[in-house]
Design an enzyme around this catalytic site. Sequence first.
Site, short mmCIF file in Angstrom:
data_model
loop_
_atom_site.label_atom_id
_atom_site.label_comp_id
_atom_site.label_asym_id
_atom_site.label_seq_id
_atom_site.Cartn_x
_atom_site.Cartn_y
_atom_site.Cartn_z
N ASP A 284 -16.91 -27.40 -24.54
CA ASP A 284 -18.32 -27.10 -24.27
C ASP A 284 -19.14 -28.22 -24.93
OD1 ASP A 284 -20.71 -25.99 -23.47
OD2 ASP A 284 -20.28 -23.98 -24.18
C1 NOJ Z 1 -23.46 -25.18 -23.01
C2 NOJ Z 1 -23.06 -23.87 -22.42
O1 NOJ Z 1 -22.45 -23.06 -23.40
C3 NOJ Z 1 -22.11 -24.00 -21.24
O2 NOJ Z 1 -21.94 -22.75 -20.66
C4 NOJ Z 1 -22.65 -24.99 -20.25
O3 NOJ Z 1 -21.79 -25.07 -19.14
C5 NOJ Z 1 -22.78 -26.33 -20.95
N1 NOJ Z 1 -23.73 -26.21 -22.03
C6 NOJ Z 1 -23.22 -27.44 -20.00
O4 NOJ Z 1 -24.52 -27.28 -19.63
#
Ligand code: NOJ
Length: 756
Positions: A284
Amino acid sequence: MTIMEMFLGCMLTKRKDMVGKMTEQELHSLLEEMTLEEKVNQMQQLIGAFLTDEGVVTGPMQEMGLTEERAALAGSVLGTHGAAKLKKMQREFMEKHPHRIPLLFMLDVINGFRTIFPIPLGQGASFEPELSERCAAVAAKESAVSGVHVTFAPMVDLVRDARWGRVMESTGEDPYMNSLFSAAMVKGFQGEDIKEPYRVAACVKHFGGYGAPTAGRDYNTVELSEHTLREFYLPSYKAGIDAGAAMVMTAFNTLGGIPCSGNKWLMRDVLRGEMEFDGVLISDWAAIEEMIYHGYCADRKEAALRAAEAGVDIDMMTGIYSEHLCGLVREGKIPEKLVDEAAARILDLKNRLGLFENPYKDADEKAEAEIILCKEHRELAREAARKSFVLLKNEDALPLKKEGKTAYIGPYVDNRHMMGAWSIIGESKDVTTLQEAVGEYDGSGQAVFCAGSPMVGDDVKLEGFAGSEAQETPVQDAGRMLEEAVGMAKSADTVVMAIGEHYLQSGEASSQANIQVPEVQMELFRKICEVNENVVVVLFSGRPLDIREISEKAKAVLHVWMPGTEGARAIVDVLYGDYNPTGKLPMSFPYCVGQVPVHYNEYATGRPYMPGKNKDRFRSKYLDIPNAPLYPFGYGLSYTSFSVSPVMLDKECMTREENIQAEVKVKNTGARRGTETVQFYIHDVAASVVRPVKELKGFCKVTLEPGEEQTVRFTIDDSKLRFLTENGRQESEAGEFEAFVGTDSATVNCAKFQLV
Ligand code: NOJ
């Protein structure tokens, strides 16, 4: 044969059917030709701005420890869309790339791209995974023509705590239901083959257990026993993987004290080993770096080592891999094989998408203009919204009578922000307001409209995506607004109050300790109830709320989540009875916040409390509130009523090779055609590991005319009785079971049987 050849050979043989134009041999040769740096570059993901001349390059790049050259050769880009823009970016990138390897474009396409469907929690309320499959297919089509190759969806985290803002991105509290939705969404995005036109690769997230942050505070520690993790949380990830998800994303949280992005047991043993996931594992956003702040890694170099050892293929937005992986390999701290495997998986995904053949895939400006927000997509958005609404209460106030004067009051009456916090491409200008939708439906001019109050008062803090303060109507002249609303309510036969959470109160980093409708709107609600006894509440939110007061005072409550582009028209369909509500809660609505986490599939205690049956003091209960939620999982009313007969079993005993048919007769006892979702739950009475008081094992939607009766059958076979036993195996245990069939999870309609 090199290790890489062996690895890649085996991977490609498994997927022979999906291999694009690039042959196995060509991919082998490409990897062999690539330098270590080039392979590590594939593992770097950046936002689009790094690769364009948009100007942010120097500052952030330096902060991330990236050289311009390395940034320019990253393997994938996130957060960008638009056919013309992405085609240009791809063309220029490939011209510079020594091996002409195309970029992967990834984006968060959650509940739609530009045509916005209800938030995933609302989709869960449809109890119709096939509907979500269709929504995901439309989202994939709109994304694909806009140049996107991969979506960071579905989020399949199981949720129990309504304080957590991201419950809106989940389909709820039940592992069986979440698994069905997980598989359906993956299929919807990917189709049979991601190389086909209008398909994008799906990314199951956030592995694992991200939906259980302590105290509902986003990014917080997750404390789950391995048993609970396996029993409730892992099935939905597994279902998405089994459905063929091309990618998995790591979670921000720790699990058993180890951050997921560096958790070898979780990623190597469970994900790659037990679940046999052989696709791309992405971190993430900055999660690799966050292992330092968790207190797990001393510095960026150690973070790179831990993540690579755990098998994380792509580093989203830190530069840590680019900075340290080559050095770690040269120092002999990690084998080059780890980098080879990661690069091979990433190239394999590009190949499966057909990007070596056509790096632009479906990106097409003309198709963008024709397809995005087309009539067919809007119609599906309206269908999905209608099916997501849950009628929580109705004392004969709905459907609205066409004669009589209705006042529409509340900040959602003239508001286009009903798409949810994760609809980043959706534009509010595409959304019809409730006032406009009522106007389209009822041209009589009888209805009157006003906001009555601002959406939030000064007590509510909102943060936009970029960290900026959210745009909100200033709390101007609240007194005058209230006065106008009270005047309208006094002279109306019915008041429809469109109230609820601001769309930014739910979502990432939007945890709330209080889960109520903003106080400024509650003041309005109370005043309106004082002057009109016919109040219908249309309630918007991204999470279950504490709605005791609303539920007591209003004549009817229709919960509409964040319903999306066509939400307002769908609300009108339901308010005026053109659509009879069918939605069922995918997550319990707590009695009050002190009860969370509250979920139907809990374990019994040694001192169960049964109101009215046992009065002992020393029972598992609260002194001040009931144990039961205000509205349980699976609950939802219709404009008609249904009766369900006692459960009949065709026999009372079965072996593992046999099955039992559980049967009920469902009858429409009201005056309208309607659809009921008949739910089937199992309880294993005594087992080597305690079992939930009820577990959903099946459901069936039946549509009946007034007076019509239909027999509904569920098959009980061994597969429905298995669980993770004390032996660590998925197996059933002989003994007594209960089979419940009813219209929500609180049903007591049950019959007993034995497994021998
Ligand atoms: C953080 C989020 O937790 C995740 O779900 C998301 O896909 C990513 N950012 C990318 O935007």
